[in-house]
Design a protein around this motif. Structure first.
Motif, PDB file in Angstrom:
ATOM      1  N   CYS A 159      -5.612  -8.397  17.065  1.00  0.00           N
ATOM      2  CA  CYS A 159      -6.949  -8.955  17.338  1.00  0.00           C
ATOM      3  C   CYS A 159      -7.309  -8.816  18.819  1.00  0.00           C
ATOM      4  O   CYS A 159      -8.434  -8.442  19.158  1.00  0.00           O
ATOM      5  N   TYR A 160      -6.359  -9.120  19.692  1.00  0.00           N
ATOM      6  CA  TYR A 160      -6.619  -8.959  21.118  1.00  0.00           C
ATOM      7  C   TYR A 160      -6.843  -7.487  21.478  1.00  0.00           C
ATOM      8  O   TYR A 160      -7.658  -7.165  22.338  1.00  0.00           O
ATOM      9  N   GLY A 161      -6.127  -6.600  20.803  1.00  0.00           N
ATOM     10  CA  GLY A 161      -6.315  -5.176  21.039  1.00  0.00           C
ATOM     11  C   GLY A 161      -7.711  -4.711  20.658  1.00  0.00           C
ATOM     12  O   GLY A 161      -8.349  -3.947  21.381  1.00  0.00           O
ATOM     13  N   VAL A 162      -8.196  -5.189  19.519  1.00  0.00           N
ATOM     14  CA  VAL A 162      -9.552  -4.849  19.081  1.00  0.00           C
ATOM     15  C   VAL A 162     -10.572  -5.401  20.078  1.00  0.00           C
ATOM     16  O   VAL A 162     -11.523  -4.711  20.458  1.00  0.00           O
ATOM     17  N   GLN A 163     -10.362  -6.631  20.510  1.00  0.00           N
ATOM     18  CA  GLN A 163     -11.269  -7.231  21.492  1.00  0.00           C
ATOM     19  C   GLN A 163     -11.299  -6.409  22.774  1.00  0.00           C
ATOM     20  O   GLN A 163     -12.372  -6.129  23.319  1.00  0.00           O
ATOM     21  N   SER A 164     -10.156  -5.996  23.249  1.00  0.00           N
ATOM     22  CA  SER A 164     -10.076  -5.194  24.469  1.00  0.00           C
ATOM     23  C   SER A 164     -10.806  -3.865  24.315  1.00  0.00           C
ATOM     24  O   SER A 164     -11.542  -3.436  25.213  1.00  0.00           O
ATOM     25  N   ILE A 165     -10.633  -3.227  23.175  1.00  0.00           N
ATOM     26  CA  ILE A 165     -11.297  -1.947  22.927  1.00  0.00           C
ATOM     27  C   ILE A 165     -12.804  -2.110  22.885  1.00  0.00           C
ATOM     28  O   ILE A 165     -13.547  -1.305  23.456  1.00  0.00           O
ATOM     29  N   VAL A 166     -13.274  -3.155  22.229  1.00  0.00           N
ATOM     30  CA  VAL A 166     -14.722  -3.386  22.159  1.00  0.00           C
ATOM     31  C   VAL A 166     -15.288  -3.613  23.559  1.00  0.00           C
ATOM     32  O   VAL A 166     -16.321  -3.048  23.922  1.00  0.00           O
ATOM     33  N   GLU A 167     -14.595  -4.404  24.364  1.00  0.00           N
ATOM     34  CA  GLU A 167     -15.051  -4.656  25.730  1.00  0.00           C
ATOM     35  C   GLU A 167     -15.066  -3.378  26.557  1.00  0.00           C
ATOM     36  O   GLU A 167     -16.024  -3.094  27.279  1.00  0.00           O
ATOM     37  N   MET A 190     -19.905   2.668  27.786  1.00  0.00           N
ATOM     38  CA  MET A 190     -21.254   3.046  27.381  1.00  0.00           C
ATOM     39  C   MET A 190     -22.297   2.729  28.457  1.00  0.00           C
ATOM     40  O   MET A 190     -23.392   3.289  28.451  1.00  0.00           O
ATOM     41  N   ASP A 191     -21.947   1.870  29.411  1.00  0.00           N
ATOM     42  CA  ASP A 191     -22.862   1.565  30.518  1.00  0.00           C
ATOM     43  C   ASP A 191     -22.775   2.587  31.643  1.00  0.00           C
ATOM     44  O   ASP A 191     -23.576   2.561  32.563  1.00  0.00           O
ATOM     45  N   LYS A 192     -21.797   3.472  31.582  1.00  0.00           N
ATOM     46  CA  LYS A 192     -21.600   4.472  32.631  1.00  0.00           C
ATOM     47  C   LYS A 192     -21.873   5.853  32.058  1.00  0.00           C
ATOM     48  O   LYS A 192     -21.116   6.347  31.247  1.00  0.00           O
ATOM     49  N   GLU A 193     -22.960   6.456  32.473  1.00  0.00           N
ATOM     50  CA  GLU A 193     -23.398   7.740  31.901  1.00  0.00           C
ATOM     51  C   GLU A 193     -22.323   8.813  31.971  1.00  0.00           C
ATOM     52  O   GLU A 193     -22.125   9.569  31.027  1.00  0.00           O
ATOM     53  N   GLU A 194     -21.614   8.893  33.103  1.00  0.00           N
ATOM     54  CA  GLU A 194     -20.590   9.941  33.255  1.00  0.00           C
ATOM     55  C   GLU A 194     -19.460   9.746  32.245  1.00  0.00           C
ATOM     56  O   GLU A 194     -18.957  10.705  31.675  1.00  0.00           O
ATOM     57  N   ALA A 195     -19.052   8.499  32.038  1.00  0.00           N
ATOM     58  CA  ALA A 195     -17.972   8.220  31.096  1.00  0.00           C
ATOM     59  C   ALA A 195     -18.469   8.302  29.655  1.00  0.00           C
ATOM     60  O   ALA A 195     -17.752   8.757  28.770  1.00  0.00           O
ATOM     61  N   LYS A 196     -19.708   7.880  29.436  1.00  0.00           N
ATOM     62  CA  LYS A 196     -20.300   7.900  28.089  1.00  0.00           C
ATOM     63  C   LYS A 196     -20.261   9.302  27.498  1.00  0.00           C
ATOM     64  O   LYS A 196     -20.024   9.471  26.304  1.00  0.00           O
ATOM     65  N   ALA A 197     -20.457  10.313  28.336  1.00  0.00           N
ATOM     66  CA  ALA A 197     -20.440  11.698  27.864  1.00  0.00           C
ATOM     67  C   ALA A 197     -19.060  12.114  27.356  1.00  0.00           C
ATOM     68  O   ALA A 197     -18.940  13.090  26.623  1.00  0.00           O
ATOM     69  N   GLY A 198     -18.036  11.359  27.712  1.00  0.00           N
ATOM     70  CA  GLY A 198     -16.682  11.701  27.289  1.00  0.00           C
ATOM     71  C   GLY A 198     -16.326  11.242  25.903  1.00  0.00           C
ATOM     72  O   GLY A 198     -15.286  11.596  25.370  1.00  0.00           O
ATOM     73  N   LYS A 206     -12.235  14.722  28.448  1.00  0.00           N
ATOM     74  CA  LYS A 206     -12.161  14.483  29.891  1.00  0.00           C
ATOM     75  C   LYS A 206     -13.387  15.071  30.589  1.00  0.00           C
ATOM     76  O   LYS A 206     -13.914  16.100  30.203  1.00  0.00           O
ATOM     77  N   GLN A 207     -13.812  14.382  31.644  1.00  0.00           N
ATOM     78  CA  GLN A 207     -14.997  14.760  32.395  1.00  0.00           C
ATOM     79  C   GLN A 207     -14.604  15.224  33.800  1.00  0.00           C
ATOM     80  O   GLN A 207     -13.462  15.052  34.226  1.00  0.00           O
ATOM     81  N   GLU A 208     -15.543  15.805  34.525  1.00  0.00           N
ATOM     82  CA  GLU A 208     -15.273  16.222  35.900  1.00  0.00           C
ATOM     83  C   GLU A 208     -15.196  15.027  36.835  1.00  0.00           C
ATOM     84  O   GLU A 208     -14.497  15.059  37.837  1.00  0.00           O
ATOM     85  N   ASP A 209     -15.910  13.980  36.535  1.00  0.00           N
ATOM     86  CA  ASP A 209     -15.952  12.781  37.360  1.00  0.00           C
ATOM     87  C   ASP A 209     -14.648  11.984  37.196  1.00  0.00           C
ATOM     88  O   ASP A 209     -14.312  11.565  36.089  1.00  0.00           O
ATOM     89  N   GLN A 210     -13.915  11.759  38.280  1.00  0.00           N
ATOM     90  CA  GLN A 210     -12.625  11.076  38.209  1.00  0.00           C
ATOM     91  C   GLN A 210     -12.757   9.619  37.774  1.00  0.00           C
ATOM     92  O   GLN A 210     -11.936   9.104  37.028  1.00  0.00           O
ATOM     93  N   VAL A 211     -13.799   8.940  38.231  1.00  0.00           N
ATOM     94  CA  VAL A 211     -14.009   7.552  37.824  1.00  0.00           C
ATOM     95  C   VAL A 211     -14.244   7.474  36.321  1.00  0.00           C
ATOM     96  O   VAL A 211     -13.698   6.603  35.637  1.00  0.00           O
ATOM     97  N   ALA A 212     -15.030   8.402  35.796  1.00  0.00           N
ATOM     98  CA  ALA A 212     -15.259   8.448  34.347  1.00  0.00           C
ATOM     99  C   ALA A 212     -13.945   8.677  33.613  1.00  0.00           C
ATOM    100  O   ALA A 212     -13.670   8.024  32.605  1.00  0.00           O
ATOM    101  N   ASN A 213     -13.130   9.585  34.119  1.00  0.00           N
ATOM    102  CA  ASN A 213     -11.837   9.847  33.483  1.00  0.00           C
ATOM    103  C   ASN A 213     -10.936   8.628  33.517  1.00  0.00           C
ATOM    104  O   ASN A 213     -10.185   8.381  32.574  1.00  0.00           O
ATOM    105  N   ASP A 214     -10.998   7.868  34.598  1.00  0.00           N
ATOM    106  CA  ASP A 214     -10.188   6.654  34.682  1.00  0.00           C
ATOM    107  C   ASP A 214     -10.580   5.669  33.585  1.00  0.00           C
ATOM    108  O   ASP A 214      -9.725   5.098  32.912  1.00  0.00           O
ATOM    109  N   TRP A 215     -11.882   5.469  33.382  1.00  0.00           N
ATOM    110  CA  TRP A 215     -12.371   4.583  32.312  1.00  0.00           C
ATOM    111  C   TRP A 215     -11.930   5.103  30.948  1.00  0.00           C
ATOM    112  O   TRP A 215     -11.479   4.347  30.093  1.00  0.00           O
ATOM    113  N   LEU A 216     -12.070   6.411  30.748  1.00  0.00           N
ATOM    114  CA  LEU A 216     -11.716   7.000  29.457  1.00  0.00           C
ATOM    115  C   LEU A 216     -10.220   6.915  29.196  1.00  0.00           C
ATOM    116  O   LEU A 216      -9.791   6.700  28.059  1.00  0.00           O
TER     117      LEU A 216
END
Length: 79
Positions: free
Chosen positions: A10-18, A24-32, A47-57
């Motif tokens: 349950c905590y894992g599902v909650q973490s994934i949803v968050e 989804m709020d970050k356009e660069e990461a959303k494209a991934g 994976k994206q070219e943007d390192q911050v996006a990759n970190d989120w992904l």
């Protein structure tokens, strides 16, 4: 053991949803995140070219992997 695994799941599902919501709020990461268009039954992380996006992904991907391990443990316990 089952209760511990269920709570962990349950905590894992909650973490994934968050995390998914945050990505989804970050356009660069959303494209991934790419959905399988015909069925939308799964998605893959590209994976994206943007390192911050990759970190989120990467964090999102790691959370999915942990959830998969917990799910396999639940299945094993129920056999």
């Amino acid at each position: 053991k089952m209760l511990k695994l269920t709570v962990s799941f349950c905590y894992g599902v909650q973490s994934i949803v968050e995390l998914h919501d945050a990505v989804m709020d970050k356009e660069e990461a959303k494209a991934g995140i790419v959905f399988d268009e015909p069925s939308r039954s799964y998605f893959k992380i590209v994976k994206q070219e943007d390192q911050v996006a990759n970190d989120w992904l990467t964090v999102l991907e790691n959370e999915y992997n942990k959830l998969a391990i917990t799910w396999r443990d639940i299945i094993k316990l129920n056999k």
